[in-house]
Design an enzyme around this catalytic site. Structure first.
Site, PDB file in Angstrom:
ATOM      1  N   HIS A  75      18.738  46.292 -18.399  1.00  0.00           N
ATOM      2  CA  HIS A  75      17.687  47.349 -18.167  1.00  0.00           C
ATOM      3  C   HIS A  75      16.611  46.782 -19.264  1.00  0.00           C
ATOM      4  CE1 HIS A  75      19.647  50.507 -15.589  1.00  0.00           C
ATOM      5  NE2 HIS A  75      18.987  49.882 -14.927  1.00  0.00           N
ATOM      6  N   CYS A 100      18.611  56.329 -22.294  1.00  0.00           N
ATOM      7  CA  CYS A 100      18.969  56.234 -20.725  1.00  0.00           C
ATOM      8  C   CYS A 100      19.407  57.706 -20.377  1.00  0.00           C
ATOM      9  CB  CYS A 100      20.473  55.295 -20.764  1.00  0.00           C
ATOM     10  SG  CYS A 100      20.309  53.745 -21.047  1.00  0.00           S
TER      11      CYS A 100
HETATM   12  N1  ARG Z   1      26.104  52.957 -15.905  1.00  0.00           N
HETATM   13  C1  ARG Z   1      24.668  52.637 -16.077  1.00  0.00           C
HETATM   14  C2  ARG Z   1      24.393  51.604 -14.854  1.00  0.00           C
HETATM   15  O1  ARG Z   1      24.710  50.254 -15.217  1.00  0.00           O
HETATM   16  C3  ARG Z   1      24.107  52.714 -16.986  1.00  0.00           C
HETATM   17  C4  ARG Z   1      22.629  53.073 -16.935  1.00  0.00           C
HETATM   18  C5  ARG Z   1      21.889  53.108 -18.344  1.00  0.00           C
HETATM   19  N2  ARG Z   1      20.610  53.499 -18.199  1.00  0.00           N
HETATM   20  C6  ARG Z   1      19.388  52.883 -18.750  1.00  0.00           C
HETATM   21  N3  ARG Z   1      18.440  53.546 -18.459  1.00  0.00           N
HETATM   22  N4  ARG Z   1      19.367  51.687 -19.330  1.00  0.00           N
HETATM   23  O2  ARG Z   1      23.703  51.702 -14.071  1.00  0.00           O
END
Ligand code: ARG
Length: 279
Positions: A178, A272
Site C-alpha cells: 500500500h 493503517c
Molecule cells: N491485513 C491488511 C491487508 O493486507 C492490512 C492493511 C493495512 N492497511 C494499510 N492502510 N496499509 O489488507
C-alpha cells in the site's frame, strides 16, 4: 562535537487539528494471508492489540484531535485498518472496494458509517481502491499507489470525484503493498518516502514534485516507519523507526513512537489504523 552553524534552521511547525475515524480491533486476528507480513501460524494477542490501539486513540485525543469510532464487525478482522475504508476530501467520500474477497464487505460497512453520519456526497467506487491505503492527500495533489492493491483506473475515478490532480505512483516491493507503507504526508506538500518501494519512473515523479522530501532508509521502512500520521507538528510513528525519528526531529517535528506489535502482524501500523476525515 562542534555545533553545526551551517545547518538551516528547522522551520516553525504549525499543528492542524484533525478528525479521524478508527475501528477498535475487538475481532482482530490473522486467519488469512494477503500480504507478506501476515502469517496465520503466528499467534496474535487480541487483548494486547486492543490495548495498543487504545493508546493510539488516547494519544490522538490528547493531541487535540477528534476521533470517531466505527463499530467493528465480527468476521472482518482487518477492519481495524480504518485507513482502507474510504478516502475523504472536502467532505466528499470515495468509498473503498477491496481487491481480496476476505475484506470486501468492509467497503459497504464504512460507506454506511459515512451515510449515517450525514456525509451526503458519497461515491460507490467502480474500480478497486483501498482507500487511504493507496490515496494520500497533500495540499496540491492526491498521491495514488498501484501495483498490488488499488486498480490504476481508480486514480482517474478519484480525480473525477474530487476534482484534484491525482498522481499515479507504481509500487514494486510486495512488503510495501500500500502507498501508506512507503510514503507519508508530513504537512501541506511535504512528504517522506522510501525510494526503493517505487518503480524508477515513479521515483523520478516524486523527485520532481517533491525535491525537498525526506528519503527514508530501508531499515526504517522495514519496521513500518512510513506508516505514520502527522498533524503538522507531531509525527506518530512505530517506535522501532528510531533513525527516522531523529531525521524528523532535525526537521522540527515532534516525534511520538508507538508500539503496535500486534497490528504489525496483520501488515499495518499507525497510519493503517487511522482514516482522516477532511471537511
Ligand atoms: N491485513 C491488511 C491487508 O493486507 C492490512 C492493511 C493495512 N492497511 C494499510 N492502510 N496499509 O489488507
Amino acid at each position: 562535537m562542534p555545533s553545526d552553524t551551517t545547518a538551516p534552521a528547522a522551520p516553525t511547525r504549525v499543528q492542524r487539528r484533525r478528525h479521524y475515524l478508527m475501528c477498535r480491533p475487538t475481532h482482530f486476528e490473522v486467519v488469512y494471508a494477503i500480504n507478506p507480513w501476515m502469517d496465520p501460524a503466528k499467534p496474535v494477542d487480541t487483548d494486547l492489540a486492543v490495548l495498543q490501539w487504545e493508546r493510539l486513540r488516547e494519544l490522538y485525543v490528547e493531541l487535540g484531535h477528534t476521533v470517531d469510532l466505527i463499530e467493528p464487525v465480527r468476521g472482518l478482522p482487518d477492519m481495524v485498518y480504518a485507513a482502507n475504508g474510504a478516502t475523504v476530501v472536502d467532505g466528499r467520500v470515495l468509498g473503498a472496494s477491496f481487491r481480496n474477497e476476505e475484506r470486501r464487505p468492509e467497503g459497504a460497512a464504512y460507506l454506511e458509517w459515512f451515510r449515517a453520519n450525514g456525509f451526503t456526497a458519497r461515491h460507490d467506487p467502480q474500480y478497486v481502491n483501498e482507500g487511504e491505503g493507496d490515496f494520500l492527500v497533500t495540499d496540491r495533489f492526491v498521491l495514488a499507489g498501484y501495483g498490488f492493491r488499488s486498480d490504476e483506473r481508480s486514480h482517474q475515478e478519484a480525480q473525477s470525484f474530487f476534482g484534484r490532480p491525482v498522481i499515479s505512483l507504481e509500487l514494486v516491493d510486495p512488503r510495501y503493498y500500500h502507498l501508506d507503507t512507503a510514503l507519508t504526508v508530513l504537512d501541506g506538500d511535504e512528504i517522506m518516502y522510501h525510494p526503493e518501494a517505487f518503480a524508477p519512473s515513479s521515483r523520478q515523479v516524486l523527485r520532481t514534485l517533491f525535491p525537498d522530501a525526506l528519503e527514508v532508509s530501508a531499515a526504517d521502512a522495514a519496521v513500518f516507519g512510513l506508516n505514520a500520521v502527522s498533524d503538522g507538528i507531531n509525527v506518530v510513528l512505530p517506535e522501532a523507526a528510531s533513525g527516522l525519528a531523529e531525521q524528523l526531529r532535525a526537521r522540527g517535528f515532534n516525534t511520538i513512537g508507538m508500539d503496535l506489535s500486534e497490528l504489525l502482524k496483520g501488515g499495518g501500523s499507525v497510519k493503517c489504523c487511522t482514516l482522516e476525515i477532511r471537511r
